[in-house]
Design an enzyme around this catalytic site. Structure first.
Site, PDB file in Angstrom:
ATOM      1  N   ASN A  63       6.018   5.646 -10.892  1.00  0.00           N
ATOM      2  CA  ASN A  63       5.105   4.413 -10.723  1.00  0.00           C
ATOM      3  C   ASN A  63       3.808   4.558 -11.316  1.00  0.00           C
ATOM      4  O   ASN A  63       2.865   4.926 -10.330  1.00  0.00           O
ATOM      5  CB  ASN A  63       5.403   3.662  -9.314  1.00  0.00           C
ATOM      6  CG  ASN A  63       4.459   2.496  -9.163  1.00  0.00           C
ATOM      7  OD1 ASN A  63       3.897   1.922 -10.191  1.00  0.00           O
ATOM      8  ND2 ASN A  63       4.214   2.204  -7.915  1.00  0.00           N
ATOM      9  N   CYS A 110       0.394   2.169 -10.029  1.00  0.00           N
ATOM     10  CA  CYS A 110      -0.572   2.092  -8.776  1.00  0.00           C
ATOM     11  C   CYS A 110      -2.055   2.549  -9.156  1.00  0.00           C
ATOM     12  O   CYS A 110      -2.139   3.186 -10.201  1.00  0.00           O
ATOM     13  CB  CYS A 110      -0.095   2.959  -7.675  1.00  0.00           C
ATOM     14  SG  CYS A 110       0.558   4.705  -8.205  1.00  0.00           S
ATOM     15  N   GLY A 140       0.788  -1.327   0.185  1.00  0.00           N
ATOM     16  CA  GLY A 140       0.000   0.071   0.047  1.00  0.00           C
ATOM     17  C   GLY A 140       0.830   1.282  -0.073  1.00  0.00           C
ATOM     18  O   GLY A 140       0.426   2.378   0.518  1.00  0.00           O
ATOM     19  N   GLY A 179      14.304  -7.707  -7.250  1.00  0.00           N
ATOM     20  CA  GLY A 179      13.481  -7.113  -6.303  1.00  0.00           C
ATOM     21  C   GLY A 179      13.149  -8.215  -5.204  1.00  0.00           C
ATOM     22  O   GLY A 179      13.970  -8.434  -4.236  1.00  0.00           O
TER      23      GLY A 179
HETATM   24  C1  LIG Z   1       7.275  -6.099  -1.032  1.00  0.00           C
HETATM   25  C2  LIG Z   1       7.577  -5.411  -2.409  1.00  0.00           C
HETATM   26  C3  LIG Z   1       7.279  -4.085  -2.435  1.00  0.00           C
HETATM   27  C4  LIG Z   1       7.237  -3.318  -3.386  1.00  0.00           C
HETATM   28  N1  LIG Z   1       6.867  -1.996  -3.680  1.00  0.00           N
HETATM   29  C5  LIG Z   1       6.928  -1.203  -4.650  1.00  0.00           C
HETATM   30  C6  LIG Z   1       6.936   0.035  -4.656  1.00  0.00           C
HETATM   31  O1  LIG Z   1       6.761   0.873  -3.536  1.00  0.00           O
HETATM   32  N2  LIG Z   1       6.913   0.732  -5.992  1.00  0.00           N
HETATM   33  C7  LIG Z   1       7.188   0.320  -7.084  1.00  0.00           C
HETATM   34  O2  LIG Z   1       6.943   0.762  -8.295  1.00  0.00           O
HETATM   35  N3  LIG Z   1       7.202  -1.216  -7.067  1.00  0.00           N
HETATM   36  C8  LIG Z   1       7.264  -1.893  -5.923  1.00  0.00           C
HETATM   37  N4  LIG Z   1       7.324  -3.173  -6.093  1.00  0.00           N
HETATM   38  C9  LIG Z   1       7.544  -3.873  -7.296  1.00  0.00           C
HETATM   39  C10 LIG Z   1       9.264  -4.237  -7.567  1.00  0.00           C
HETATM   40  O3  LIG Z   1       9.879  -3.161  -7.401  1.00  0.00           O
HETATM   41  C11 LIG Z   1       9.223  -5.042  -8.648  1.00  0.00           C
HETATM   42  O4  LIG Z   1       8.926  -4.340 -10.163  1.00  0.00           O
HETATM   43  C12 LIG Z   1       8.382  -6.415  -8.966  1.00  0.00           C
HETATM   44  O5  LIG Z   1       8.462  -7.051  -7.590  1.00  0.00           O
HETATM   45  C13 LIG Z   1       9.015  -7.515  -9.908  1.00  0.00           C
HETATM   46  O6  LIG Z   1      10.408  -7.712  -9.958  1.00  0.00           O
HETATM   47  P1  LIG Z   1      10.905  -9.067  -8.881  1.00  0.00           P
HETATM   48  O7  LIG Z   1      10.562 -10.335  -9.452  1.00  0.00           O
HETATM   49  O8  LIG Z   1      12.236  -8.912  -9.004  1.00  0.00           O
HETATM   50  O9  LIG Z   1      10.342  -8.856  -7.368  1.00  0.00           O
HETATM   51  C14 LIG Z   1       7.256  -3.926  -4.923  1.00  0.00           C
HETATM   52  C15 LIG Z   1       7.619  -5.532  -4.760  1.00  0.00           C
HETATM   53  C16 LIG Z   1       7.389  -6.076  -3.729  1.00  0.00           C
HETATM   54  C17 LIG Z   1       7.781  -7.642  -3.418  1.00  0.00           C
END
Ligand SMILES: Cc1cc2nc3c(=O)[nH]c(=O)nc-3n(C[C@H](O)[C@H](O)[C@H](O)COP(=O)(O)O)c2cc1C
Length: 293
Positions: free
Chosen positions: A128, A131, A73, A266
């Site tokens: 971003n 959202c 969130g 991530g």
């Molecule tokens: C716990 C968590 C929090 C995240 N918070 C954000 C965020 O605040 N803003 C955003 O653009 N993406 C957010 N993401 C998305 C990640 O930056 C990333 O784009 C996504 O998890 C896919 O990559 P991955 O498979 O390497 O995790 C979040 C992902 C996770 C798992």
């Protein structure tokens, strides 16, 4: 494939193609204390919004059989606090910082960035648009190319730094949204945010996340990211920053071969906060291997 072990983003040269993805590395401060930023080219911060957000009620993270569901969130202290306490500390990071920005309205994006411009610390921004757009009933801004172009144009107007627009895989056409970001003046697109996911307890019939649906990430999604990087790369000239499904050096090289300029890691950081070092070492070693035709 690059054999010089150098990767370039926004006229800056890096000895690693790895970016730490938003929301999984904070502002990099805790990782720095542990010495875990070695191997990373840059850190992308947790989302920053105009007002502080407490985020969603727990549970915020649920493990599923093959991946992670998150419903954070956009919890963050708000841009004033980020400027006052976080960015001055982040000035000591050994790698550049890219600040991730989110908003509940179109106008909030440039408003946050206008404030952030008061700081000399950040290298650039990640906007971003994945959202939910509260004004439009919760559909992601990124679903509408018109809104993506509008946000990009407004951000371009107030920003003296380069920015990437982070797109959603869930609604609309990612290619049209990428073209719209480019038309609005974006300096890169991030492909992409998490996939909409949900877990239901069949005994009670209730969703485990309080907001029912959340963002799903998993190494099994890598081919979905590869495909989206490939098709957006073909449609635009600005760099594509890949995000989604990476937990091995091979994954990084695959995304680079599909057209990514840099690759984000991530969810894997939550298991292995020191992953950047090993992943970079793996990339360099694999690049030394003779190419098989
Ligand atoms: C716990 C968590 C929090 C995240 N918070 C954000 C965020 O605040 N803003 C955003 O653009 N993406 C957010 N993401 C998305 C990640 O930056 C990333 O784009 C996504 O998890 C896919 O990559 P991955 O498979 O390497 O995790 C979040 C992902 C996770 C798992």
């Amino acid at each position: 494939m690059d054999k010089t072990h150098k990767w370039t983003l926004w006229n800056r040269e890096f000895n690693s193609p790895i970016l730490l993805a938003s929301g999984t590395a904070g502002f990099g401060l805790e990782l720095m204390e542990q010495g875990f930023l070695e191997g990373a080219a840059a850190v992308i911060s947790k989302a920053t919004t105009l007002k502080p957000l407490v985020g969603n009620p727990p549970p915020r993270i649920i493990e599923t059989r093959f991946g992670l569901l998150n419903s954070i969130g956009l919890a963050n202290p708000g841009v004033d606090e980020v400027l006052r306490t976080v960015l001055p500390e982040a000035a000591g990071l050994p790698v550049p910082l890219i600040v991730n920005v989110a908003g509940e309205t179109v106008e909030e994006f440039p408003a946050v960035i206008e404030r952030l411009e008061e700081s000399p610390v950040q290298f650039g921004y990640e906007v971003n648009v994945s959202c939910p757009n509260v004004a439009a009933g919760g559909i992601a801004f990124g679903a509408s190319p018109e809104i993506v172009e509008r946000i990009s144009t407004l951000v371009k107007r107030v920003s003296s730094r380069p920015f990437s627009v982070k797109l959603t895989p869930n609604e609309g056409s990612i290619v049209e949204s990428a073209k719209a970001a480019e038309a609005g003046g974006a300096d890169a697109v991030t492909v992409c945010n998490t996939f909409l996911g949900m877990k239901v307890d069949w005994r009670t019939g209730k969703a485990l996340l309080k907001r029912n649906v959340g963002g799903y990430s998993s190494p099994a999604l890598l081919p979905l990211t590869v495909a989206r990087v490939f098709i957006t790369r073909e449609a635009i000239k600005i760099p594509v920053l890949a995000s989604g499904g990476v937990n091995r050096a091979e994954d990084i090289l695959e995304l680079l071969a599909a057209g990514a300029a840099m690759v984000q890691v991530g969810t894997w950081l939550m298991r292995r906060p020191d992953a950047a070092f090993e992943l970079r070492k793996g990339v360099i070693n694999l690049l030394k291997e003779p190419v098989r035709q």
